[in-house]
Design a protein around this motif. Structure first.
Motif: not given
Length: 377
Positions: A215-221, A250-255, A258-261, A331-343
């Motif tokens: 999962l982490e590598r997906r956003r790292e790409i 899109y990202e939740s405040p809780k998530g 946690g990523e900030a920490e 979705l834990h990225s500060m570098a770009m807008p990120s979303i997850l779509v459930e079709f």
């Protein structure tokens, strides 16, 4: 060549020493599987019980091998001449009534690690041979890819990274004739096709085949390529089969907190690693991280709203459950807008029938393209 093989032997031995277990019950190899992605591969030997595994040894020709005690292999001997960039040949043979020997030979420079993994809720006991592309080759490929992306960005071309959820050993959810990993791979290619027709965009897939990506590598790409938007594609399941409809997350405040920490701890840990001096990145506070996250989350919300609106308009027969927030790792990225779509929900018969319809799939792909386009332009 021999030096590289010796390095692999040392690495593999380190992982196998001390992990052999004592178990009176006879073990069997129940399956042998091979997964390959552009950068790495895995050989998985599934076993009926916990295996007793020896250290890795090396033959004069550089072939590596290890023994599995108290184990049987019904075919007796099987040779797999794979001849791919990660593994030249794999041979599994019954040495005697109670011992199996596994031989494998890798091309020069390929990094290899072997693990014995205990069973869990989803998988049984198994031995995994993990193989990775030579670092020099990997660096060369990534530099070439980054050069091309930077050339496009200089011409004001927007980079969109499309992520097909799951893959390989992880099929995702499955119901009503839909297997998630296959469905979202098909959808990713359809979405990419719409972007490919528009010279203002360059769409890049996180995976091009049936293999797993952490999962982490997906956003790292996406971060490495300086993506302007990241979209992860999925389908949903619920035991309450009446629930149906599309959702955009899109990202939740809780998530985000946690990523900030995690990022603060990572930065602080760079100061001293095992008592050795390191190159220290500029210190960043939790407040600064959260402020940057807030900006990115606001953009992610806008992207999610644009995509949800276009999906709703494109496939009216699919109910929209709206824009939501969740702490998904991708979705834990500060570098770009990120979303997850459930079709949609494959557990719901109506949703599943719509999702399987080719016309509906093309409209969903077009709607997603329209939503990202409206946000980026």
């Amino acid at each position: 060549m021999q030096k590289a093989k010796l390095y692999l032997l040392i690495v593999l031995s380190m992982f196998l020493i001390g992990i052999s277990t004592v178990n009176g019950e006879e073990s069997r190899i129940t399956d042998i599987r091979f997964w390959q992605s552009p950068e790495e591969a895995q050989v998985v030997l599934d076993l009926s019980t916990v295996p007793r595994v020896s250290e890795v040894s090396m033959l004069q020709d550089g072939t590596l091998y290890f023994d599995i005690s108290g184990c049987v292999f019904r075919p007796g001997r099987q040779r797999y001449p794979l001849q791919n960039p990660f593994l030249e040949v794999l041979t599994v043979q019954q040495n005697d009534d109670q011992t199996i020997r596994v031989f494998f030979r890798v091309p020069n420079g390929v990094e290899a690690k072997t693990f014995v993994l205990a069973k869990n809720e989803k998988k049984g006991d198994r031995i995994v041979i993990f193989l990775r592309e030579p670092q020099a080759t990997l660096t060369q490929k990534r530099n070439a890819e980054l050069y091309e992306v930077n050339r496009l960005k200089a011409g004001n071309v927007k980079i969109v990274v499309i992520d097909s959820g799951h893959g390989g050993e992880d099929p995702g959810t499955r119901h009503n004739g839909i297997i998630e990993k296959n469905y979202v791979m098909t959808m990713a290619k359809l979405v990419k096709a719409y972007f490919d027709r528009d010279p203002r965009f360059k769409a890049i897939l996180t995976r091009n085949g049936d293999y797993i990506i952490p999962l982490e590598r997906r956003r790292e790409i996406a971060e490495r390529l300086g993506a302007d938007a990241f979209v992860s594609l999925h389908v949903n399941y619920n035991s309450r089969k009446i629930i149906r409809g599309t959702e955009v997350y899109y990202e939740s405040p809780k998530g985000a907190v946690g990523e900030a920490e995690r990022l603060v701890a990572e930065t602080e840990n760079q100061v001293d690693f095992g008592g050795a001096p390191t190159v220290v990145a500029p210190m960043i506070t939790k407040r600064e991280i959260i402020e940057k996250q807030a900006v990115t989350m606001n953009k992610s919300r806008q992207l999610a709203e644009k995509v949800e609106a276009q999906l709703s308009a494109s496939v009216v027969e699919l109910t929209s459950r709206g824009v939501k927030r969740a702490g998904f790792k991708v979705l834990h990225s500060m570098a770009m807008p990120s979303i997850l779509v459930e079709f949609g929900y494959v557990s719901n018969y109506q949703d599943a029938e719509i999702l399987k319809n080719y016309n509906a799939r093309t409209r969903l792909a077009q709607g997603l393209y329209f939503g990202v386009r409206d946000f980026l332009l």
